[in-house]
Write a protein that holds these residues in place. Structure first.
Motif, PDB file in Angstrom:
ATOM      1  N   PHE A 184       0.766  -1.130   0.064  1.00 28.04           N
ATOM      2  CA  PHE A 184       0.145   0.115  -0.062  1.00 28.04           C
ATOM      3  C   PHE A 184       0.984   1.290   0.082  1.00 28.04           C
ATOM      4  CE2 PHE A 184      -3.066   2.796   2.560  1.00 28.04           C
ATOM      5  CZ  PHE A 184      -3.941   3.098   1.092  1.00 28.04           C
ATOM      6  N   LYS A 185       1.087   1.995  -1.104  1.00 22.74           N
ATOM      7  CA  LYS A 185       1.901   2.940  -1.304  1.00 22.74           C
ATOM      8  C   LYS A 185       1.128   4.131  -1.919  1.00 22.74           C
ATOM      9  CE  LYS A 185       5.651   0.304  -2.387  1.00 22.74           C
ATOM     10  NZ  LYS A 185       6.832  -0.512  -3.240  1.00 22.74           N
ATOM     11  N   GLY A 186       1.005   5.181  -1.096  1.00 24.67           N
ATOM     12  CA  GLY A 186      -0.184   6.468  -1.538  1.00 24.67           C
ATOM     13  C   GLY A 186      -1.492   5.792  -1.594  1.00 24.67           C
ATOM     14  N   VAL A 229      -8.043   4.586  -0.107  1.00 24.66           N
ATOM     15  CA  VAL A 229      -7.981   5.708   0.693  1.00 24.66           C
ATOM     16  C   VAL A 229      -8.348   5.182   2.043  1.00 24.66           C
ATOM     17  CG1 VAL A 229      -8.084   7.451  -0.790  1.00 24.66           C
ATOM     18  CG2 VAL A 229     -10.307   6.767   0.288  1.00 24.66           C
ATOM     19  N   VAL A 230      -7.653   5.591   3.159  1.00 21.18           N
ATOM     20  CA  VAL A 230      -8.033   5.372   4.471  1.00 21.18           C
ATOM     21  C   VAL A 230      -8.417   6.811   5.086  1.00 21.18           C
ATOM     22  CG1 VAL A 230      -7.263   4.318   6.765  1.00 21.18           C
ATOM     23  CG2 VAL A 230      -6.578   3.302   4.519  1.00 21.18           C
ATOM     24  N   LYS A 231      -9.886   6.670   5.982  1.00 24.66           N
ATOM     25  CA  LYS A 231     -10.044   7.841   6.489  1.00 24.66           C
ATOM     26  C   LYS A 231     -10.453   7.591   7.776  1.00 24.66           C
ATOM     27  CE  LYS A 231     -11.320  10.426   2.527  1.00 24.66           C
ATOM     28  NZ  LYS A 231     -12.604  10.906   1.717  1.00 24.66           N
ATOM     29  N   GLN A 232      -9.552   7.796   8.723  1.00 18.44           N
ATOM     30  CA  GLN A 232      -9.758   7.025  10.248  1.00 18.44           C
ATOM     31  C   GLN A 232     -10.124   5.626  10.345  1.00 18.44           C
ATOM     32  OE1 GLN A 232     -12.997   9.809  11.687  1.00 18.44           O
ATOM     33  NE2 GLN A 232     -11.667  11.307  12.242  1.00 18.44           N
ATOM     34  N   ASP A 233     -11.138   5.226  10.458  1.00 13.67           N
ATOM     35  CA  ASP A 233     -11.430   3.569  10.615  1.00 13.67           C
ATOM     36  C   ASP A 233     -12.313   3.321   9.390  1.00 13.67           C
ATOM     37  OD1 ASP A 233      -9.970   3.526  12.959  1.00 13.67           O
ATOM     38  OD2 ASP A 233     -11.834   3.788  14.251  1.00 13.67           O
ATOM     39  N   LEU A 234     -12.252   3.934   8.193  1.00 15.58           N
ATOM     40  CA  LEU A 234     -12.795   3.444   7.002  1.00 15.58           C
ATOM     41  C   LEU A 234     -11.714   3.288   6.093  1.00 15.58           C
ATOM     42  CD1 LEU A 234     -15.498   2.798   5.573  1.00 15.58           C
ATOM     43  CD2 LEU A 234     -15.571   5.186   5.222  1.00 15.58           C
ATOM     44  N   HIS A 260     -15.919  -1.442   0.959  1.00 12.32           N
ATOM     45  CA  HIS A 260     -15.858  -0.075   2.160  1.00 12.32           C
ATOM     46  C   HIS A 260     -15.618  -1.223   3.340  1.00 12.32           C
ATOM     47  CE1 HIS A 260     -18.157   3.382   0.152  1.00 12.32           C
ATOM     48  NE2 HIS A 260     -17.688   2.451  -0.772  1.00 12.32           N
ATOM     49  N   TRP A 261     -14.491  -1.309   3.904  1.00 12.42           N
ATOM     50  CA  TRP A 261     -14.221  -1.929   5.046  1.00 12.42           C
ATOM     51  C   TRP A 261     -13.855  -1.099   6.420  1.00 12.42           C
ATOM     52  CZ3 TRP A 261     -13.205  -7.204   4.595  1.00 12.42           C
ATOM     53  CH2 TRP A 261     -12.881  -7.592   3.350  1.00 12.42           C
TER      54      TRP A 261
END
Length: 136
Positions: free
Chosen positions: A84-86, A111-116, A131-132
């Motif tokens: 996972f790069k960028g 993309v990771v935004k907080q816990d999503l 969506h994880w």
């Protein structure tokens, strides 16, 4: 084979507790939502409302996931390596319960935004968006 894959998923989960916390993805994730579209943009599949359940565990370099239905019936499991790069997420399957997945490499924009964690990519002509949610 199913028992072996379940053991791999459990071992990876246990390992993730001690893995380096530096990676944005290190930890345990559960599938919250997924949508699948064909080349025309038509929806050909959707996972919502916990109709299908999936858990993915990631260490610094490895992932494992298991998927089951709401009755607890096993569907699929796999494990392998990832980077996972960028925003470029790439995973390569090296162990799986489903032969068609063996050896495949998947490329996603993530993309990771907080816990999503949201990622999108193509698989055999199908656009996948998943969506994880990070498990606390």
């Amino acid at each position: 084979m199913k028992n072996i894959l379940t053991l791999i998923a459990i071992a990876t989960l246990a390992f993730s507790q001690w893995a380096n916390a530096g990676s944005k993805l290190t930890g345990t994730w559960e599938l919250e939502y997924a949508i699948y579209k064909n080349e025309k943009g038509e929806v050909v599949g959707e996972i919502k409302d916990k109709t299908t359940l999936s858990r993915k565990v990631l260490s610094e370099k490895h992932f494992a996931f298991i998927t089951w239905d709401k009755t607890g019936k096993f569907i699929v499991a796999a494990s392998g390596t990832y980077t996972f790069k960028g925003e470029d997420y790439k995973e390569t399957v090296d162990v799986t319960s489903e032969a068609r997945l063996m050896g495949k490499t998947y490329h996603f924009n993530g993309v990771v935004k907080q816990d999503l964690w949201i990622h999108k990519g193509m698989e055999d002509g199908t656009l996948i968006e998943e969506h994880w949610r990070r498990v606390q």
